[in-house]
Design a protein around this motif. Structure first.
Motif, PDB file in Angstrom:
ATOM      1  N   ASN A 179       1.333   7.019   6.392  1.00 23.89           N
ATOM      2  CA  ASN A 179       0.999   5.861   5.561  1.00 23.89           C
ATOM      3  C   ASN A 179       0.691   6.297   4.141  1.00 23.89           C
ATOM      4  O   ASN A 179      -0.097   7.215   3.929  1.00 23.89           O
ATOM      5  N   HIS A 234      -0.667  -1.701  -2.447  1.00 22.79           N
ATOM      6  CA  HIS A 234       0.673  -1.485  -1.907  1.00 22.79           C
ATOM      7  C   HIS A 234       0.585  -0.457  -0.785  1.00 22.79           C
ATOM      8  O   HIS A 234      -0.146   0.515  -0.893  1.00 22.79           O
ATOM      9  N   THR A 235       1.334  -0.679   0.294  1.00 23.28           N
ATOM     10  CA  THR A 235       1.400   0.303   1.369  1.00 23.28           C
ATOM     11  C   THR A 235       2.851   0.544   1.765  1.00 23.28           C
ATOM     12  O   THR A 235       3.691  -0.341   1.657  1.00 23.28           O
ATOM     13  N   GLU A 236       3.115   1.737   2.201  1.00 24.49           N
ATOM     14  CA  GLU A 236       4.427   2.129   2.728  1.00 24.49           C
ATOM     15  C   GLU A 236       4.187   2.959   3.979  1.00 24.49           C
ATOM     16  O   GLU A 236       3.196   3.683   4.070  1.00 24.49           O
ATOM     17  N   LYS A 237       5.092   2.881   4.933  1.00 20.26           N
ATOM     18  CA  LYS A 237       5.044   3.730   6.122  1.00 20.26           C
ATOM     19  C   LYS A 237       6.323   4.550   6.141  1.00 20.26           C
ATOM     20  O   LYS A 237       7.421   3.991   6.046  1.00 20.26           O
ATOM     21  N   LEU A 238       6.175   5.873   6.235  1.00 20.31           N
ATOM     22  CA  LEU A 238       7.322   6.774   6.238  1.00 20.31           C
ATOM     23  C   LEU A 238       7.466   7.446   7.597  1.00 20.31           C
ATOM     24  O   LEU A 238       6.472   7.766   8.245  1.00 20.31           O
ATOM     25  N   LEU A 281       9.264   9.435  -0.551  1.00 17.47           N
ATOM     26  CA  LEU A 281       8.805   8.381  -1.445  1.00 17.47           C
ATOM     27  C   LEU A 281       8.521   9.043  -2.778  1.00 17.47           C
ATOM     28  O   LEU A 281       7.819  10.054  -2.844  1.00 17.47           O
TER      29      LEU A 281
END
Length: 77
Positions: free
Chosen positions: A23, A37-41, A47
């Motif tokens: 995360n 803002h959040t991203e899951k890799l 990223l």
């Protein structure tokens, strides 16, 4: 948002997930720090991020490699 006038206050950083489910959380700048803002890799995903007028911090949960002008940092070990 007026991208041409957005102030940029930092270099780019590269985050590479070393496991599934990493995360990445962007946090706001200002009097009250909040998640914006959040991203899951998943493993192997990248990223590219940058600190801006709105982003003052980036939080990483999980095992990831972070590359920046200061070198390489490993998280979640």
């Amino acid at each position: 948002m007026d991208w041409e006038n957005e102030k940029v206050s930092g270099d780019y950083i590269l985050i590479k997930a070393e496991e599934n489910g990493v995360n990445i959380i962007g946090m706001t700048r200002g009097r009250d720090t909040k998640f914006h803002h959040t991203e899951k890799l998943d493993k192997g995903e990248l990223l590219i991020a940058q600190f801006t007028e709105n982003t003052s911090a980036i939080k990483i949960r999980g095992k990831a490699k972070v590359l920046c002008r200061h070198g390489e940092i490993l998280s979640g070990e």
